[in-house]
Design a protein around this motif. Structure first.
Motif, PDB file in Angstrom:
ATOM      1  N   MET A   1       0.708  -1.327  -0.108  1.00  0.00           N
ATOM      2  CA  MET A   1       0.101   0.059  -0.060  1.00  0.00           C
ATOM      3  C   MET A   1       0.679   1.217   0.043  1.00  0.00           C
ATOM      4  SD  MET A   1      -3.259   0.351   0.068  1.00  0.00           S
ATOM      5  CE  MET A   1      -4.305   1.488   0.731  1.00  0.00           C
ATOM      6  N   PHE A   2       1.796   1.257   0.617  1.00  0.00           N
ATOM      7  CA  PHE A   2       3.017   2.413   0.873  1.00  0.00           C
ATOM      8  C   PHE A   2       3.292   2.700  -0.510  1.00  0.00           C
ATOM      9  CE2 PHE A   2       6.941   4.206   1.395  1.00  0.00           C
ATOM     10  CZ  PHE A   2       6.542   5.389   2.362  1.00  0.00           C
ATOM     11  N   GLY A   3       3.806   1.667  -1.390  1.00  0.00           N
ATOM     12  CA  GLY A   3       4.367   2.010  -2.554  1.00  0.00           C
ATOM     13  C   GLY A   3       3.617   2.510  -3.702  1.00  0.00           C
ATOM     14  N   PHE A   4       2.259   2.383  -3.648  1.00  0.00           N
ATOM     15  CA  PHE A   4       1.092   2.709  -4.603  1.00  0.00           C
ATOM     16  C   PHE A   4       0.838   4.254  -3.977  1.00  0.00           C
ATOM     17  CE2 PHE A   4      -2.202   2.486  -7.406  1.00  0.00           C
ATOM     18  CZ  PHE A   4      -3.233   3.030  -6.885  1.00  0.00           C
ATOM     19  N   ASN A   5       0.860   4.540  -2.805  1.00  0.00           N
ATOM     20  CA  ASN A   5       0.583   5.568  -2.486  1.00  0.00           C
ATOM     21  C   ASN A   5       1.643   6.608  -2.872  1.00  0.00           C
ATOM     22  OD1 ASN A   5      -0.824   7.885  -1.122  1.00  0.00           O
ATOM     23  ND2 ASN A   5      -0.281   7.312   0.911  1.00  0.00           N
ATOM     24  N   THR A   6       2.590   6.284  -2.738  1.00  0.00           N
ATOM     25  CA  THR A   6       3.924   7.152  -3.090  1.00  0.00           C
ATOM     26  C   THR A   6       3.800   7.455  -4.588  1.00  0.00           C
ATOM     27  OG1 THR A   6       5.462   6.229  -1.535  1.00  0.00           O
ATOM     28  CG2 THR A   6       6.454   7.377  -3.371  1.00  0.00           C
ATOM     29  N   ILE A   7       3.654   6.319  -5.393  1.00  0.00           N
ATOM     30  CA  ILE A   7       3.330   6.508  -6.876  1.00  0.00           C
ATOM     31  C   ILE A   7       2.221   7.468  -7.320  1.00  0.00           C
ATOM     32  CG2 ILE A   7       3.012   5.465  -9.119  1.00  0.00           C
ATOM     33  CD1 ILE A   7       4.291   2.938  -8.025  1.00  0.00           C
ATOM     34  N   GLN A   8       1.261   7.349  -6.508  1.00  0.00           N
ATOM     35  CA  GLN A   8       0.155   8.184  -6.813  1.00  0.00           C
ATOM     36  C   GLN A   8       0.699   9.716  -6.557  1.00  0.00           C
ATOM     37  OE1 GLN A   8      -3.167   6.955  -4.449  1.00  0.00           O
ATOM     38  NE2 GLN A   8      -4.432   6.880  -6.113  1.00  0.00           N
ATOM     39  N   LYS A   9       1.326   9.903  -5.387  1.00  0.00           N
ATOM     40  CA  LYS A   9       1.783  11.243  -5.019  1.00  0.00           C
ATOM     41  C   LYS A   9       2.847  11.806  -6.105  1.00  0.00           C
ATOM     42  CE  LYS A   9       1.393  11.055  -0.063  1.00  0.00           C
ATOM     43  NZ  LYS A   9       1.890  11.263   1.063  1.00  0.00           N
ATOM     44  N   LEU A  10       3.655  11.086  -6.754  1.00  0.00           N
ATOM     45  CA  LEU A  10       4.516  11.179  -7.648  1.00  0.00           C
ATOM     46  C   LEU A  10       3.883  11.671  -8.898  1.00  0.00           C
ATOM     47  CD1 LEU A  10       7.321  11.381  -8.549  1.00  0.00           C
ATOM     48  CD2 LEU A  10       7.515   9.082  -9.274  1.00  0.00           C
ATOM     49  N   GLY A  11       3.067  10.923  -9.387  1.00  0.00           N
ATOM     50  CA  GLY A  11       2.045  11.336 -10.294  1.00  0.00           C
ATOM     51  C   GLY A  11       1.462  12.592 -10.510  1.00  0.00           C
ATOM     52  N   ALA A  12       0.733  12.824  -9.236  1.00  0.00           N
ATOM     53  CA  ALA A  12       0.131  14.096  -8.752  1.00  0.00           C
ATOM     54  C   ALA A  12       1.078  15.340  -9.006  1.00  0.00           C
ATOM     55  CB  ALA A  12      -0.570  14.102  -7.544  1.00  0.00           C
ATOM     56  N   ALA A  13       2.264  14.798  -8.383  1.00  0.00           N
ATOM     57  CA  ALA A  13       3.315  16.124  -8.534  1.00  0.00           C
ATOM     58  C   ALA A  13       3.793  16.567  -9.725  1.00  0.00           C
ATOM     59  CB  ALA A  13       4.492  15.621  -7.526  1.00  0.00           C
ATOM     60  N   LEU A  14       3.873  15.413 -10.503  1.00  0.00           N
ATOM     61  CA  LEU A  14       4.218  15.599 -12.210  1.00  0.00           C
ATOM     62  C   LEU A  14       3.161  16.436 -12.734  1.00  0.00           C
ATOM     63  CD1 LEU A  14       5.900  12.247 -13.231  1.00  0.00           C
ATOM     64  CD2 LEU A  14       6.946  14.342 -12.678  1.00  0.00           C
ATOM     65  N   VAL A  15       1.987  15.996 -12.374  1.00  0.00           N
ATOM     66  CA  VAL A  15       0.926  16.737 -13.108  1.00  0.00           C
ATOM     67  C   VAL A  15       0.753  18.104 -12.782  1.00  0.00           C
ATOM     68  CG1 VAL A  15      -1.992  16.726 -13.403  1.00  0.00           C
ATOM     69  CG2 VAL A  15      -0.624  14.699 -13.691  1.00  0.00           C
ATOM     70  N   VAL A  16       0.931  18.233 -11.543  1.00  0.00           N
ATOM     71  CA  VAL A  16       0.921  19.865 -11.069  1.00  0.00           C
ATOM     72  C   VAL A  16       2.161  20.605 -11.530  1.00  0.00           C
ATOM     73  CG1 VAL A  16       1.348  21.180  -8.885  1.00  0.00           C
ATOM     74  CG2 VAL A  16      -0.275  19.475  -8.833  1.00  0.00           C
ATOM     75  N   ALA A  17       3.297  19.732 -11.742  1.00  0.00           N
ATOM     76  CA  ALA A  17       4.408  20.634 -12.198  1.00  0.00           C
ATOM     77  C   ALA A  17       4.263  20.861 -13.837  1.00  0.00           C
ATOM     78  CB  ALA A  17       5.570  19.752 -12.076  1.00  0.00           C
ATOM     79  N   PHE A  18       3.608  19.901 -14.401  1.00  0.00           N
ATOM     80  CA  PHE A  18       3.693  20.304 -15.763  1.00  0.00           C
ATOM     81  C   PHE A  18       2.382  21.558 -15.839  1.00  0.00           C
ATOM     82  CE2 PHE A  18       0.756  19.578 -19.524  1.00  0.00           C
ATOM     83  CZ  PHE A  18       1.590  19.646 -20.447  1.00  0.00           C
ATOM     84  N   LEU A  19       1.088  21.514 -15.253  1.00  0.00           N
ATOM     85  CA  LEU A  19       0.512  22.628 -15.180  1.00  0.00           C
ATOM     86  C   LEU A  19       0.823  23.990 -14.776  1.00  0.00           C
ATOM     87  CD1 LEU A  19      -2.922  20.845 -13.878  1.00  0.00           C
ATOM     88  CD2 LEU A  19      -2.399  21.583 -16.003  1.00  0.00           C
ATOM     89  N   LEU A  20       1.778  23.885 -13.578  1.00  0.00           N
ATOM     90  CA  LEU A  20       2.543  25.245 -13.301  1.00  0.00           C
ATOM     91  C   LEU A  20       3.164  25.609 -14.509  1.00  0.00           C
ATOM     92  CD1 LEU A  20       3.261  24.266  -9.578  1.00  0.00           C
ATOM     93  CD2 LEU A  20       1.415  26.033 -10.421  1.00  0.00           C
ATOM     94  N   SER A  21       4.279  24.681 -15.144  1.00  0.00           N
ATOM     95  CA  SER A  21       5.137  25.167 -16.185  1.00  0.00           C
ATOM     96  C   SER A  21       4.297  25.869 -17.311  1.00  0.00           C
ATOM     97  CB  SER A  21       6.148  23.930 -16.551  1.00  0.00           C
ATOM     98  OG  SER A  21       5.169  23.004 -17.116  1.00  0.00           O
ATOM     99  N   GLY A  22       3.355  24.771 -17.475  1.00  0.00           N
ATOM    100  CA  GLY A  22       2.450  25.523 -18.801  1.00  0.00           C
ATOM    101  C   GLY A  22       1.877  26.804 -18.302  1.00  0.00           C
ATOM    102  N   GLY A  23       1.324  27.098 -17.186  1.00  0.00           N
ATOM    103  CA  GLY A  23       0.759  28.376 -16.655  1.00  0.00           C
ATOM    104  C   GLY A  23       1.852  29.566 -16.732  1.00  0.00           C
ATOM    105  N   ALA A  24       3.112  29.233 -16.171  1.00  0.00           N
ATOM    106  CA  ALA A  24       4.100  30.122 -16.100  1.00  0.00           C
ATOM    107  C   ALA A  24       4.695  30.816 -17.663  1.00  0.00           C
ATOM    108  CB  ALA A  24       5.398  29.403 -15.616  1.00  0.00           C
ATOM    109  N   TYR A  25       4.412  29.536 -18.592  1.00  0.00           N
ATOM    110  CA  TYR A  25       4.684  29.887 -20.222  1.00  0.00           C
ATOM    111  C   TYR A  25       3.684  30.730 -20.468  1.00  0.00           C
ATOM    112  CZ  TYR A  25       5.204  29.338 -25.229  1.00  0.00           C
ATOM    113  OH  TYR A  25       5.339  29.516 -26.490  1.00  0.00           O
ATOM    114  N   VAL A  26       2.436  30.628 -20.220  1.00  0.00           N
ATOM    115  CA  VAL A  26       1.496  31.407 -20.758  1.00  0.00           C
ATOM    116  C   VAL A  26       1.443  32.829 -20.380  1.00  0.00           C
ATOM    117  CG1 VAL A  26      -1.033  32.092 -20.636  1.00  0.00           C
ATOM    118  CG2 VAL A  26       0.085  29.453 -21.312  1.00  0.00           C
ATOM    119  N   TRP A  27       1.915  32.794 -18.777  1.00  0.00           N
ATOM    120  CA  TRP A  27       2.047  34.153 -18.104  1.00  0.00           C
ATOM    121  C   TRP A  27       3.157  34.901 -18.723  1.00  0.00           C
ATOM    122  CZ3 TRP A  27      -0.846  36.847 -14.712  1.00  0.00           C
ATOM    123  CH2 TRP A  27      -0.073  37.826 -14.153  1.00  0.00           C
TER     124      TRP A  27
END
Length: 93
Positions: free
Chosen positions: A1-27
């Motif tokens: 369970m611990f490993g799956f939770n970490t992968i979810q957090k890593l995926g969520a962090a990557l999605v947030v990083a992608f969205l933030l970088s896209g927002g920074a580019y547009v800004w």
């Protein structure tokens, strides 16, 4: 369970990083356009001012030339447009 939770957090962090970088580019693009527009407006204002200064300078020179011509004629001279000088009128005999 611990490993799956970490992968979810890593995926969520990557999605947030992608969205933030896209927002920074547009800004950044929007900010760059605003800076470009401001630079164009500043250049146009400077061009208008220098054009107005040149027109005023030519108008002043034309006014001075009209005054010199009028003074020449009133003083009995003849204005020469060829060299912009006042020539003394020769007496006719």
């Amino acid at each position: 369970m611990f490993g799956f939770n970490t992968i979810q957090k890593l995926g969520a962090a990557l999605v947030v990083a992608f969205l933030l970088s896209g927002g920074a580019y547009v800004w950044g693009r929007l900010d760059g356009k605003a800076l470009t527009d401001a630079a164009v407006e500043r250049a146009l204002a400077e061009a208008r001012q220098s054009t107005e200064n040149a027109i005023n300078e030519l108008a002043d020179e034309a006014d001075k030339a009209r005054v010199r011509r009028r003074l020449c004629i009133d003083g009995g001279g003849v204005w020469s447009f060829a060299n912009n000088k006042c020539l003394k009128a020769e007496a006719e005999s």
